[in-house]
Design a protein around this motif. Structure first.
Motif, short mmCIF file in Angstrom:
data_model
loop_
_atom_site.label_atom_id
_atom_site.label_comp_id
_atom_site.label_asym_id
_atom_site.label_seq_id
_atom_site.Cartn_x
_atom_site.Cartn_y
_atom_site.Cartn_z
N LYS A 27 0.84 -1.19 0.00
CA LYS A 27 0.00 0.00 0.00
C LYS A 27 0.88 1.25 0.00
CE LYS A 27 -3.30 -2.38 3.02
NZ LYS A 27 -4.02 -2.32 4.32
N PRO A 28 0.35 2.37 -0.45
CA PRO A 28 1.15 3.61 -0.40
C PRO A 28 1.66 3.92 1.01
CG PRO A 28 -0.72 3.91 -1.85
CD PRO A 28 -0.89 2.56 -1.22
N ASP A 29 0.90 3.55 2.04
CA ASP A 29 1.32 3.78 3.42
C ASP A 29 2.54 2.95 3.81
OD1 ASP A 29 -1.96 4.35 4.97
OD2 ASP A 29 -0.62 5.65 3.83
N ASP A 30 2.89 1.98 3.00
CA ASP A 30 4.09 1.18 3.28
C ASP A 30 5.36 1.87 2.80
OD1 ASP A 30 2.16 -1.70 2.35
OD2 ASP A 30 2.66 -1.04 4.39
N THR A 31 5.21 2.99 2.12
CA THR A 31 6.36 3.74 1.64
C THR A 31 7.22 4.19 2.80
OG1 THR A 31 5.25 4.49 -0.37
CG2 THR A 31 7.10 5.82 0.43
N ALA A 32 8.50 3.80 2.77
CA ALA A 32 9.41 4.12 3.86
C ALA A 32 10.80 3.59 3.52
CB ALA A 32 8.94 3.48 5.17
N VAL A 33 11.76 3.98 4.34
CA VAL A 33 13.07 3.33 4.30
C VAL A 33 13.00 2.16 5.28
CG1 VAL A 33 15.54 3.55 4.72
CG2 VAL A 33 14.26 5.46 3.72
N TYR A 34 13.35 1.00 4.80
CA TYR A 34 13.29 -0.21 5.61
C TYR A 34 14.69 -0.59 6.09
CZ TYR A 34 8.41 -0.96 4.43
OH TYR A 34 7.05 -0.83 4.32
N TYR A 35 14.78 -0.85 7.38
CA TYR A 35 16.05 -1.19 8.00
C TYR A 35 15.98 -2.59 8.61
CZ TYR A 35 16.71 3.89 7.96
OH TYR A 35 16.81 5.22 7.59
N CYS A 36 17.06 -3.34 8.47
CA CYS A 36 17.14 -4.61 9.16
C CYS A 36 17.95 -4.43 10.44
CB CYS A 36 17.75 -5.69 8.28
SG CYS A 36 19.38 -5.32 7.61
N LYS A 37 17.67 -5.28 11.38
CA LYS A 37 18.34 -5.22 12.68
C LYS A 37 18.56 -6.63 13.19
CE LYS A 37 17.56 -3.68 17.46
NZ LYS A 37 16.58 -3.05 18.37
N ILE A 38 19.75 -6.87 13.67
CA ILE A 38 20.06 -8.16 14.31
C ILE A 38 20.44 -7.89 15.75
CG2 ILE A 38 21.64 -10.11 14.37
CD1 ILE A 38 21.70 -10.06 11.35
N THR A 39 19.79 -8.58 16.66
CA THR A 39 20.02 -8.40 18.09
C THR A 39 20.72 -9.63 18.65
OG1 THR A 39 18.05 -7.02 18.29
CG2 THR A 39 18.90 -8.01 20.30
N THR A 40 21.83 -9.39 19.33
CA THR A 40 22.53 -10.47 20.00
C THR A 40 22.49 -10.22 21.50
OG1 THR A 40 24.73 -9.46 20.08
CG2 THR A 40 24.08 -10.54 18.02
N ILE A 41 23.15 -11.07 22.25
CA ILE A 41 23.14 -10.92 23.70
C ILE A 41 24.01 -9.74 24.14
CG2 ILE A 41 22.65 -13.35 24.12
CD1 ILE A 41 25.60 -13.76 24.73
N VAL A 42 24.84 -9.23 23.23
CA VAL A 42 25.74 -8.13 23.62
C VAL A 42 25.57 -6.87 22.79
CG1 VAL A 42 27.49 -9.65 24.59
CG2 VAL A 42 27.61 -9.01 22.17
N ALA A 43 24.90 -6.94 21.66
CA ALA A 43 24.83 -5.75 20.80
C ALA A 43 23.67 -5.83 19.83
CB ALA A 43 26.14 -5.61 20.01
N ASP A 44 23.31 -4.65 19.30
CA ASP A 44 22.36 -4.53 18.20
C ASP A 44 23.11 -4.07 16.96
OD1 ASP A 44 19.73 -3.08 20.28
OD2 ASP A 44 20.30 -5.16 19.92
N TYR A 45 22.78 -4.67 15.83
CA TYR A 45 23.40 -4.29 14.57
C TYR A 45 22.30 -3.81 13.62
CZ TYR A 45 27.27 -7.01 16.45
OH TYR A 45 28.27 -7.51 17.24
N TRP A 46 22.53 -2.66 12.99
CA TRP A 46 21.56 -2.07 12.07
C TRP A 46 22.13 -2.00 10.67
CZ3 TRP A 46 16.59 -0.58 13.08
CH2 TRP A 46 16.21 -0.44 14.41
N GLY A 47 21.26 -2.23 9.68
CA GLY A 47 21.63 -2.00 8.31
C GLY A 47 21.36 -0.55 7.94
N LYS A 48 21.83 -0.14 6.76
CA LYS A 48 21.69 1.25 6.33
C LYS A 48 20.33 1.56 5.75
CE LYS A 48 26.56 2.31 5.54
NZ LYS A 48 27.56 2.81 4.56
N GLY A 49 19.56 0.58 5.42
CA GLY A 49 18.22 0.83 4.92
C GLY A 49 18.10 0.72 3.42
N THR A 50 16.90 0.36 3.01
CA THR A 50 16.58 0.29 1.60
C THR A 50 15.21 0.94 1.41
OG1 THR A 50 16.36 -1.19 -0.32
CG2 THR A 50 15.57 -2.04 1.78
#
Length: 114
Positions: free
Chosen positions: A85-108
């Motif tokens: 839907k048009p409301d889905d328009t956005a920059v999408y980011y992935c994230k991986i969570t570990t027991i010690v840190a969060d990792y983020w992607g730059k987005g698409t």
């Protein structure tokens, strides 16, 4: 560790896209992998998340349309997006969570035209 999200683009309403997120090197002790999005002028929000149990949880706005899947061994997470839907328009980011840190992607960027 760098996360790379891909698969975004321009699609008409009702169409589909599949986002992928890969890592530059192996990440261990993953607790969860997820997708977030940020639309212009809005805060970043959770779209979908998958835990080690394999079950996905979704924002109400995407339930029944989006499906998250992941492969911990390959450190890859996907987001299949249908009936966009048009409301889905956005920059999408992935994230991986570990027991010690969060990792983020730059987005698409995903743009859904009406």
């Amino acid at each position: 560790v760098q996360l790379q999200a891909s698969g975004g683009g321009l699609v008409q309403a009702g169409g589909s896209l599949r986002l992928s997120c890969t890592t530059s090197r192996r990440i261990f002790n993953i607790n969860a992998m997820g997708w977030y999005r940020q639309a212009p002028g809005k805060q970043r929000e959770l779209v979908a998340i998958i835990t080690n149990g394999g079950n996905g949880n979704y924002a109400d706005s995407v339930k029944g349309r989006f499906t998250i899947s992941g492969d911990n061994a390959k450190n890859t997470v996907y987001l299949q997006m249908n009936s966009l839907k048009p409301d889905d328009t956005a920059v999408y980011y992935c994230k991986i969570t570990t027991i010690v840190a969060d990792y983020w992607g730059k987005g698409t960027l995903v743009t859904v035209s009406s």
